[in-house]
Design an enzyme around this catalytic site. Sequence first.
Site, mmCIF file in Angstrom:
data_model
loop_
_atom_site.group_PDB
_atom_site.id
_atom_site.type_symbol
_atom_site.label_atom_id
_atom_site.label_comp_id
_atom_site.label_asym_id
_atom_site.label_seq_id
_atom_site.Cartn_x
_atom_site.Cartn_y
_atom_site.Cartn_z
ATOM 1 C CE LYS A 1 -4.489 -1.846 1.508
ATOM 2 N NZ LYS A 1 -5.211 -2.134 2.798
ATOM 3 C CE LYS B 1 -6.892 -9.850 -2.039
ATOM 4 N NZ LYS B 1 -7.020 -9.510 -0.526
ATOM 5 C CE LYS C 1 -14.118 -6.003 1.555
ATOM 6 N NZ LYS C 1 -12.931 -5.335 2.321
HETATM 7 P P1 AMP Z 1 -10.644 -7.862 2.707
HETATM 8 O O1 AMP Z 1 -11.385 -7.985 1.565
HETATM 9 O O2 AMP Z 1 -9.021 -7.543 2.341
HETATM 10 O O3 AMP Z 1 -11.398 -6.902 3.788
HETATM 11 O O4 AMP Z 1 -10.410 -9.409 3.359
HETATM 12 C C1 AMP Z 1 -11.758 -9.954 4.281
HETATM 13 C C2 AMP Z 1 -11.424 -11.289 4.213
HETATM 14 O O5 AMP Z 1 -11.386 -11.831 3.085
HETATM 15 C C3 AMP Z 1 -9.996 -11.822 4.611
HETATM 16 O O6 AMP Z 1 -10.088 -12.755 5.736
HETATM 17 C C4 AMP Z 1 -9.288 -11.966 3.527
HETATM 18 O O7 AMP Z 1 -8.220 -12.865 3.718
HETATM 19 C C5 AMP Z 1 -10.426 -12.693 2.808
HETATM 20 N N1 AMP Z 1 -10.046 -12.584 1.195
HETATM 21 C C6 AMP Z 1 -10.095 -11.368 0.486
HETATM 22 N N2 AMP Z 1 -9.950 -11.538 -0.766
HETATM 23 C C7 AMP Z 1 -9.908 -12.944 -0.695
HETATM 24 C C8 AMP Z 1 -9.715 -13.873 -2.146
HETATM 25 N N3 AMP Z 1 -9.411 -13.430 -3.290
HETATM 26 N N4 AMP Z 1 -9.483 -15.230 -1.607
HETATM 27 C C9 AMP Z 1 -9.655 -15.697 -0.511
HETATM 28 N N5 AMP Z 1 -9.816 -14.938 0.411
HETATM 29 C C10 AMP Z 1 -9.843 -13.617 0.273
#
Ligand code: AMP
Length: 329
Positions: free
Chosen positions: A112, A194, A197
């Site tokens: 970041k 990856k 979101k």
């Molecule tokens: P975030 O989107 O970074 O707020 O992540 C929320 C949760 O979803 C965390 O436990 C991340 O590790 C999981 N996560 C986010 N993106 C992925 C992805 N592409 N594949 C698997 N887990 C994910």
Amino acid sequence: MKKTMITGVQPTGNFTLGNYIGAIKNFVSLQEQHDSFIFIADLHGLTTYQEPKKINKIILDLAAIYLACGVDPKHTKFFVQSSVNEHSVLGFLVAFQCRVGELSRMTQYKSKKAKAGNSVDLGLFIYPTLMAADILLYDAEVVPVGSDQKQHIEITRDLGERLNKRYGEIFKLPEYYIPENGHRIMDLQNPTEKMSKSAPLDDKGTIFVLDDVKTTRKKIMSAVTDSDNKVKYDEKNKPGISNLITILATLRDCSIKEVEKEFGDCNYGVFKEKVADEVEKFLLNFQAKYQKYRESEELITILHEGAKAAEARAQKKLDFIKEKMGIAI
Ligand code: AMP
Ligand code: TRP
């Protein structure tokens, strides 16, 4: 006695199929066997500026998403992080014991920072200390997360251990619970990255759980694959097809091998249709529940009750921590 389990998600961007498969799905299947806590990490969301109206809406959307994914308030204390002040207080106490060098080594921070240049907010830097507090506050031992959060769980253990050494046994140390399959769902157009979101809503490589199913089918049908035309799992040489296999296997709750066996002789077009069917089945069921929760007044009541229950537990723990630190007067 049941072990405590906790996980959280930031109210930023739009919830993806990766978020569901990587973290919430596992939480849901384990919630009854544990003393379970799940929260919307709004304080983490504020480590970068968010427009107040927008973040408020995302918090409520996410709350309905969690419930529609199967988070059950009968078994799980479900709340918004900032409703329980103890997270912030312990966040400070933990941050004071953390070394600058430790935080500088966090990969998420480094990437970041590379994007933000010199204008990195302190919040982004100390984010893992707040996450450590979220977990240590409840003596959580099980933390279901995707693999991008592994390093943050490791630093939580280091910090918990450090405080235990300094002040006597205060905290239980957590283990991450990273699923064997689906801990890193990849972008459909760029399968070495990856699924994230923070991608824009019209991004072709990201499946958002609130996408209409026609759109998701199109996204899946145009997923990048390879010229081999064999449905075989090989992350290194066939990342696109491996990703689709993982999505199908996790949504069906079966193994990678079973998918390979069933579709080994199919061409990619047919296989993609099957993946799209499975995703559609999941989304239609999910979206009907989502609408129901999002429109219901019950949503706020659930969050308030969850916060009350979490707060009762967090207050007790914080009193104990302050006593151990010599600051409970
Ligand atoms: P975030 O989107 O970074 O707020 O992540 C929320 C949760 O979803 C965390 O436990 C991340 O590790 C999981 N996560 C986010 N993106 C992925 C992805 N592409 N594949 C698997 N887990 C994910
Ligand atoms: N940092 C996590 C993420 O971005 C969200 C989070 C905050 C979390 N606190 C937590 C996850 C505590 C598990 C436990 O995904």
